[in-house]
Design a protein around this motif. Sequence first.
Motif, mmCIF file in Angstrom:
data_model
loop_
_atom_site.group_PDB
_atom_site.id
_atom_site.type_symbol
_atom_site.label_atom_id
_atom_site.label_comp_id
_atom_site.label_asym_id
_atom_site.label_seq_id
_atom_site.Cartn_x
_atom_site.Cartn_y
_atom_site.Cartn_z
ATOM 1 N N ASP A 57 0.841 -1.202 0.000
ATOM 2 C CA ASP A 57 0.000 0.000 0.000
ATOM 3 C C ASP A 57 0.874 1.250 0.000
ATOM 4 O OD1 ASP A 57 -2.386 -1.309 -0.081
ATOM 5 O OD2 ASP A 57 -2.802 -1.171 2.067
ATOM 6 N N ILE A 58 1.981 1.173 0.711
ATOM 7 C CA ILE A 58 2.915 2.300 0.770
ATOM 8 C C ILE A 58 3.785 2.349 -0.485
ATOM 9 C CG2 ILE A 58 4.874 3.279 2.017
ATOM 10 C CD1 ILE A 58 3.710 1.968 4.563
ATOM 11 N N ALA A 59 4.337 1.193 -0.863
ATOM 12 C CA ALA A 59 5.321 1.128 -1.947
ATOM 13 C C ALA A 59 4.770 1.596 -3.283
ATOM 14 C CB ALA A 59 5.847 -0.301 -2.074
ATOM 15 N N GLN A 60 3.464 1.425 -3.515
ATOM 16 C CA GLN A 60 2.904 1.795 -4.815
ATOM 17 C C GLN A 60 3.005 3.299 -5.089
ATOM 18 O OE1 GLN A 60 -1.249 0.786 -4.914
ATOM 19 N NE2 GLN A 60 -1.718 1.898 -3.022
ATOM 20 N N ASP A 61 3.168 4.101 -4.027
ATOM 21 C CA ASP A 61 3.234 5.555 -4.196
ATOM 22 C C ASP A 61 4.662 6.099 -4.154
ATOM 23 O OD1 ASP A 61 0.420 5.760 -4.308
ATOM 24 O OD2 ASP A 61 0.294 5.736 -2.119
ATOM 25 N N ILE A 62 5.656 5.207 -4.058
ATOM 26 C CA ILE A 62 7.060 5.645 -3.958
ATOM 27 C C ILE A 62 7.683 5.631 -5.342
ATOM 28 C CG2 ILE A 62 9.286 5.256 -2.848
ATOM 29 C CD1 ILE A 62 7.011 5.907 -0.920
ATOM 30 N N SER A 63 7.871 6.823 -5.921
ATOM 31 C CA SER A 63 8.436 6.917 -7.271
ATOM 32 C C SER A 63 9.879 7.419 -7.266
ATOM 33 C CB SER A 63 7.578 7.841 -8.150
ATOM 34 O OG SER A 63 7.460 9.116 -7.554
ATOM 35 N N ASP A 64 10.283 8.124 -6.197
ATOM 36 C CA ASP A 64 11.651 8.628 -6.109
ATOM 37 C C ASP A 64 12.620 7.451 -5.998
ATOM 38 O OD1 ASP A 64 13.541 11.019 -5.401
ATOM 39 O OD2 ASP A 64 13.935 9.504 -3.872
ATOM 40 N N GLU A 65 13.655 7.442 -6.839
ATOM 41 C CA GLU A 65 14.568 6.292 -6.897
ATOM 42 C C GLU A 65 15.300 6.069 -5.579
ATOM 43 O OE1 GLU A 65 18.257 4.526 -9.640
ATOM 44 O OE2 GLU A 65 17.388 6.503 -10.047
ATOM 45 N N GLU A 66 15.737 7.145 -4.937
ATOM 46 C CA GLU A 66 16.454 7.002 -3.664
ATOM 47 C C GLU A 66 15.563 6.394 -2.593
ATOM 48 O OE1 GLU A 66 18.896 9.799 -0.445
ATOM 49 O OE2 GLU A 66 18.363 10.581 -2.420
ATOM 50 N N MET A 67 14.311 6.859 -2.535
ATOM 51 C CA MET A 67 13.373 6.309 -1.556
ATOM 52 C C MET A 67 12.987 4.879 -1.914
ATOM 53 S SD MET A 67 13.083 8.416 0.844
ATOM 54 C CE MET A 67 11.751 7.590 1.714
ATOM 55 N N GLN A 68 12.891 4.578 -3.209
ATOM 56 C CA GLN A 68 12.606 3.200 -3.614
ATOM 57 C C GLN A 68 13.692 2.261 -3.119
ATOM 58 O OE1 GLN A 68 11.859 2.511 -7.748
ATOM 59 N NE2 GLN A 68 9.817 3.443 -7.705
ATOM 60 N N ASN A 69 14.946 2.693 -3.203
ATOM 61 C CA ASN A 69 16.047 1.848 -2.749
ATOM 62 C C ASN A 69 15.954 1.555 -1.259
ATOM 63 O OD1 ASN A 69 17.187 1.691 -5.302
ATOM 64 N ND2 ASN A 69 18.494 3.477 -4.989
ATOM 65 N N LEU A 70 15.435 2.526 -0.497
ATOM 66 C CA LEU A 70 15.223 2.301 0.936
ATOM 67 C C LEU A 70 14.180 1.212 1.158
ATOM 68 C CD1 LEU A 70 15.630 3.166 3.906
ATOM 69 C CD2 LEU A 70 13.819 4.863 3.538
ATOM 70 N N TRP A 71 13.084 1.281 0.415
ATOM 71 C CA TRP A 71 12.023 0.279 0.566
ATOM 72 C C TRP A 71 12.448 -1.078 0.015
ATOM 73 C CZ3 TRP A 71 8.116 0.936 3.729
ATOM 74 C CH2 TRP A 71 7.798 2.239 4.123
ATOM 75 N N VAL A 72 13.340 -1.083 -0.961
ATOM 76 C CA VAL A 72 13.929 -2.342 -1.449
ATOM 77 C C VAL A 72 14.660 -3.045 -0.301
ATOM 78 C CG1 VAL A 72 15.775 -3.301 -2.903
ATOM 79 C CG2 VAL A 72 14.131 -1.694 -3.869
ATOM 80 N N LYS A 73 15.444 -2.280 0.434
ATOM 81 C CA LYS A 73 16.188 -2.839 1.574
ATOM 82 C C LYS A 73 15.236 -3.361 2.641
ATOM 83 C CE LYS A 73 20.207 -3.283 3.879
ATOM 84 N NZ LYS A 73 19.759 -3.832 5.166
ATOM 85 N N VAL A 74 14.185 -2.612 2.912
ATOM 86 C CA VAL A 74 13.189 -3.046 3.899
ATOM 87 C C VAL A 74 12.571 -4.383 3.494
ATOM 88 C CG1 VAL A 74 10.931 -2.523 4.900
ATOM 89 C CG2 VAL A 74 12.653 -0.717 4.711
ATOM 90 N N LEU A 75 12.161 -4.494 2.228
ATOM 91 C CA LEU A 75 11.509 -5.721 1.757
ATOM 92 C C LEU A 75 12.468 -6.907 1.789
ATOM 93 C CD1 LEU A 75 9.092 -7.189 0.552
ATOM 94 C CD2 LEU A 75 9.820 -6.393 -1.720
#
Length: 220
Positions: free
Chosen positions: A35-53
């Motif tokens: 639900d959160i990840a679908q709204d994350i388009s910034d590449e730097e922030m995406q990399n943070l959520w990649v690490k979380v997952l």
Amino acid sequence: MNIENIICKASELIQQKDTVSKEEVNQDWITRFFDIAQDISDEEMQNLWVKVLSDEIDKPKSYSLRTLELIKNLSNSEGQLIERFCKQEFKRGSNILVVGNDDFFDKHDISLDDRILLEELNLVKFNLNFNLEAEERAYFSYDNKVMIITSGEKHTSFSVAQMTTVGKELYGLINKELNMQYITDVSRLIKLGGAKQIHFADEIYNPEKKEYNVTVIDEL
């Protein structure tokens, strides 16, 4: 597209791991994450959520739902502050500590306003004391190194900040960079508190003995 990017990058990270837990990730956690990840388009922030997952798949329960909500609502400046602060952390058992008093934090780019914000985010408790009895020894891990503190003939006491449960979960997201000047500054502060001797050493885990082998590389 955002979710697909995060999944693909997380898959690459997971494939680099030697082993991955067989425990399934909680379904509620998965739902909240995407639900959160679908709204994350910034590449730097995406990399943070990649690490979380990837961390959560590798070791379920690494990040609570509270931590997901915290990360979701962080501004860029708040994220940079947390990263700056977490690079100063030591591990001691299950606790994560940052050595320092008000003057020390000011010197190392953590202002009073920064400290107030970190407490408001429920990440850190400041103005605590770490105490050692006479001739007692303590081990503070820093990445794959360890600082070995030996108290003097009298007790040793120095100021620390301690990470909360949520703060400890964020610890794994930060890449550590060894800064010997910082380690030296920390050792000076600890010696002012009564420490007799401080060594900085390599810390290598021995799986056969299930313990760490410590090889001293410097006396501070």
